[in-house]
Write an enzyme that holds these catalytic residues in place. Structure first.
Site, PDB file in Angstrom:
ATOM      1  N   LYS A 119      42.388  27.259  92.192  1.00 37.30           N
ATOM      2  CA  LYS A 119      41.768  28.601  91.575  1.00 37.30           C
ATOM      3  C   LYS A 119      40.155  27.922  91.048  1.00 37.30           C
ATOM      4  O   LYS A 119      39.551  28.773  90.747  1.00 37.30           O
ATOM      5  CB  LYS A 119      42.379  29.404  90.652  1.00 37.30           C
ATOM      6  CG  LYS A 119      43.381  30.358  91.521  1.00 37.30           C
ATOM      7  CD  LYS A 119      43.793  31.383  90.270  1.00 37.30           C
ATOM      8  CE  LYS A 119      44.803  32.484  90.943  1.00 37.30           C
ATOM      9  NZ  LYS A 119      45.601  33.227  90.356  1.00 37.30           N
ATOM     10  N   LYS A 207      48.631  32.816 101.191  1.00 37.79           N
ATOM     11  CA  LYS A 207      49.439  33.917 100.730  1.00 37.79           C
ATOM     12  C   LYS A 207      48.647  35.204 100.598  1.00 37.79           C
ATOM     13  O   LYS A 207      47.582  35.067 100.359  1.00 37.79           O
ATOM     14  CB  LYS A 207      50.224  33.639  99.254  1.00 37.79           C
ATOM     15  CG  LYS A 207      49.297  33.504  98.277  1.00 37.79           C
ATOM     16  CD  LYS A 207      49.792  33.323  96.771  1.00 37.79           C
ATOM     17  CE  LYS A 207      48.815  33.490  95.735  1.00 37.79           C
ATOM     18  NZ  LYS A 207      49.344  34.069  94.365  1.00 37.79           N
ATOM     19  N   LYS A 210      45.929  39.266  95.335  1.00 43.69           N
ATOM     20  CA  LYS A 210      45.028  40.245  94.620  1.00 43.69           C
ATOM     21  C   LYS A 210      43.609  39.703  94.724  1.00 43.69           C
ATOM     22  O   LYS A 210      42.532  40.515  94.735  1.00 43.69           O
ATOM     23  CB  LYS A 210      45.477  40.190  93.125  1.00 43.69           C
ATOM     24  CG  LYS A 210      46.634  41.145  93.106  1.00 43.69           C
ATOM     25  CD  LYS A 210      46.845  41.430  91.593  1.00 43.69           C
ATOM     26  CE  LYS A 210      48.054  40.412  91.306  1.00 43.69           C
ATOM     27  NZ  LYS A 210      48.693  40.851  89.883  1.00 43.69           N
TER      28      LYS A 210
HETATM   29  P1  TYM Z   1      50.657  37.721  89.490  1.00 40.70           P
HETATM   30  O1  TYM Z   1      50.421  38.844  88.613  1.00 40.70           O
HETATM   31  O2  TYM Z   1      49.812  36.993  90.078  1.00 40.70           O
HETATM   32  O3  TYM Z   1      51.644  38.151  90.637  1.00 40.70           O
HETATM   33  C1  TYM Z   1      53.123  38.926  90.009  1.00 40.70           C
HETATM   34  C2  TYM Z   1      54.156  38.669  90.787  1.00 40.70           C
HETATM   35  O4  TYM Z   1      53.795  38.656  92.181  1.00 40.70           O
HETATM   36  C3  TYM Z   1      54.442  37.667  92.935  1.00 40.70           C
HETATM   37  N1  TYM Z   1      53.586  37.427  94.022  1.00 40.70           N
HETATM   38  C4  TYM Z   1      53.907  37.246  95.371  1.00 40.70           C
HETATM   39  N2  TYM Z   1      55.341  37.244  95.910  1.00 40.70           N
HETATM   40  C5  TYM Z   1      55.556  37.012  97.265  1.00 40.70           C
HETATM   41  N3  TYM Z   1      54.390  36.898  98.055  1.00 40.70           N
HETATM   42  C6  TYM Z   1      53.171  37.002  97.612  1.00 40.70           C
HETATM   43  N4  TYM Z   1      52.015  36.844  98.213  1.00 40.70           N
HETATM   44  C7  TYM Z   1      52.949  37.240  96.243  1.00 40.70           C
HETATM   45  N5  TYM Z   1      51.875  37.237  95.318  1.00 40.70           N
HETATM   46  C8  TYM Z   1      52.150  37.541  94.050  1.00 40.70           C
HETATM   47  C9  TYM Z   1      54.254  36.270  91.742  1.00 40.70           C
HETATM   48  O5  TYM Z   1      54.952  35.043  92.249  1.00 40.70           O
HETATM   49  C10 TYM Z   1      54.656  37.131  90.692  1.00 40.70           C
HETATM   50  O6  TYM Z   1      55.919  37.123  90.526  1.00 40.70           O
HETATM   51  N6  TYM Z   1      51.592  34.123  85.996  1.00 40.70           N
HETATM   52  C11 TYM Z   1      52.408  35.150  86.571  1.00 40.70           C
HETATM   53  C12 TYM Z   1      52.497  36.470  85.852  1.00 40.70           C
HETATM   54  C13 TYM Z   1      53.481  36.074  84.373  1.00 40.70           C
HETATM   55  C14 TYM Z   1      54.748  35.962  84.480  1.00 40.70           C
HETATM   56  C15 TYM Z   1      55.162  35.603  83.068  1.00 40.70           C
HETATM   57  C16 TYM Z   1      55.688  36.273  85.407  1.00 40.70           C
HETATM   58  C17 TYM Z   1      52.769  35.901  83.271  1.00 40.70           C
HETATM   59  N7  TYM Z   1      54.106  35.680  82.560  1.00 40.70           N
HETATM   60  C18 TYM Z   1      56.475  35.492  82.682  1.00 40.70           C
HETATM   61  C19 TYM Z   1      57.138  35.953  84.829  1.00 40.70           C
HETATM   62  C20 TYM Z   1      57.462  35.517  83.724  1.00 40.70           C
HETATM   63  C21 TYM Z   1      51.075  35.955  87.607  1.00 40.70           C
HETATM   64  O7  TYM Z   1      49.968  35.344  87.564  1.00 40.70           O
HETATM   65  O8  TYM Z   1      51.841  36.542  88.481  1.00 40.70           O
END
Ligand code: TYM
Length: 336
Positions: A119, A207, A210
């Site tokens: 990123k 992938k 968003k």
């Molecule tokens: P975030 O908000 O980018 O994404 C949320 C969740 O969706 C999953 N995800 C995917 N899974 C499968 N295929 C995809 N293309 C795909 N895109 C996104 C992500 O793996 C995630 O599980 N850092 C994290 C948020 C977070 C978090 C935490 C998660 C902050 N603190 C503590 C678990 C525990 C994030 O940016 O996810």
């Protein structure tokens, strides 16, 4: 003994998509339905994470609530005891724990995080927040001693770091934190053999994300059903003219097969087919069905109920987080 905790977070920085739904929301919702009473379920919105990359701040507050609405529309039974929904920034201990953990985390281990490299790595004006946000994520997990953390494949490195920092703190200061299970064990617990990565429909080598600017290859949960169908029917495939499950040779087709299986279909019905149209049709039918149900339930979500639930959860989780923080402060010599 308190119940084991299952915890996950979804950033509020744009519209949610099918990858978020299948990677993080569905496993959590399924568990919450099947294992009611056996575990504590923490679903939270990491709103402090949302601006590690630039966003429209005028929308942030509503988007955080939107994520909670989405979870409820996905079927999270929030009326049930021990299911908690909250916003990270409303629980101050997250920020303070992050600072403490930062002082025991290494520059080298943060520099190796692929998400950071993808990123913003290399640019001088990349924010320090983007660099160190895995530490905030570790705090999110360790404050509640969460053992099970359903996340997509892109977050597994952060989960491994959480285990590392917890182990480091425990060996230096005594038993402070429960370690989340190793990634492989997490997959077993959630009934998977690997982390999930739903790919972009236009460019299936990356992938579904968003932050994709065009959104053409992304199935947003709020897209109209005909838009969803159009995106799936136009998904990039290949010219091999035979359906097989092979992410290297047929990334587009394999992505469609992944979506199909996650939504209850069977790969075997399509493997070996010469035409891709029937597979696309079947995937489109299933995704449209899901999206229509989701959107209908979203329309029924009651905001008064939600706000009440969030306030109660934030109060209860603040107490848990504060007492963990106090334990750590004591161990570090900040409190007596
Ligand atoms: P975030 O908000 O980018 O994404 C949320 C969740 O969706 C999953 N995800 C995917 N899974 C499968 N295929 C995809 N293309 C795909 N895109 C996104 C992500 O793996 C995630 O599980 N850092 C994290 C948020 C977070 C978090 C935490 C998660 C902050 N603190 C503590 C678990 C525990 C994030 O940016 O996810």
């Amino acid at each position: 003994m308190s119940k084991p905790t299952i915890l996950t977070g979804l950033r509020a920085n744009n519209e949610l998509h099918l990858g978020n739904y299948l990677g993080a929301m569905l496993p959590m919702v399924d568990m919450a339905k099947q294992k009611t009473g056996e575990y504590r379920f923490n679903f939270f919105v990491p709103d402090l994470h949302s601006f590690t990359t630039p966003i429209d701040h005028g929308q942030l507050y509503e988007q955080a609530l939107d994520n909670i609405r989405a979870y409820i529309a996905a079927g999270l039974p929030v009326g049930v005891e021990d299911i908690h929904v909250y916003r990270q920034s409303f629980i101050r201990a997250h920020s303070e724990m992050t600072w403490i953990l930062s002082c025991f985390s290494y520059f080298g281990e943060m520099s190796r995080m692929t998400q950071f490299k993808d990123k913003g790595g290399g640019s001088d004006s990349v924010s320090v927040g983007l660099f160190s946000y895995p530490i905030l994520m570790a705090a999110d997990i360790l404050l509640y001693d969460a053992k099970y953390v359903p996340v997509g494949d892109d977050q597994t490195q952060h989960l491994e770091f959480t285990r590392d920092i917890a182990e480091r703190m425990n060996s230096r200061f005594g038993n402070l934190f429960e370690l989340p299970l190793p990634v492989k064990k997490q997959h077993e617990f959630f009934g998977k053999d690997q982390g999930l990565r739903i790919r972009d429909l236009v460019d299936p080598t990356k992938k579904m994300s968003k932050s994709d600017e065009t959104g053409k290859g992304v199935l947003f949960l709020r897209d109209a059903p005909d838009v969803i169908r159009k995106k799936i029917m136009g998904a990039t495939t290949d010219s091999l003219e035979s359906v097989s499950y092979d992410h290297d040779k047929q990334p587009g087709v394999s992505n469609l097969l992944d979506i199909l299986t996650l939504l209850g279909g069977s790969k075997d019905d399509f493997i070996g087919h010469k035409q891709y149209g029937p597979l696309k049709n079947e995937v489109a039918d299933r995704v449209v069905d899901l999206i229509e149900n989701f959107q209908a339930r979203l329309g029924e979500v009651d905001d008064v109920d939600i706000l009440q639930k969030v306030e109660v959860s934030e109060e209860a989780m603040s107490q848990i987080a504060d007492s963990k923080l106090f334990m750590v402060q004591e161990a570090l010599g900040l409190r007596k």
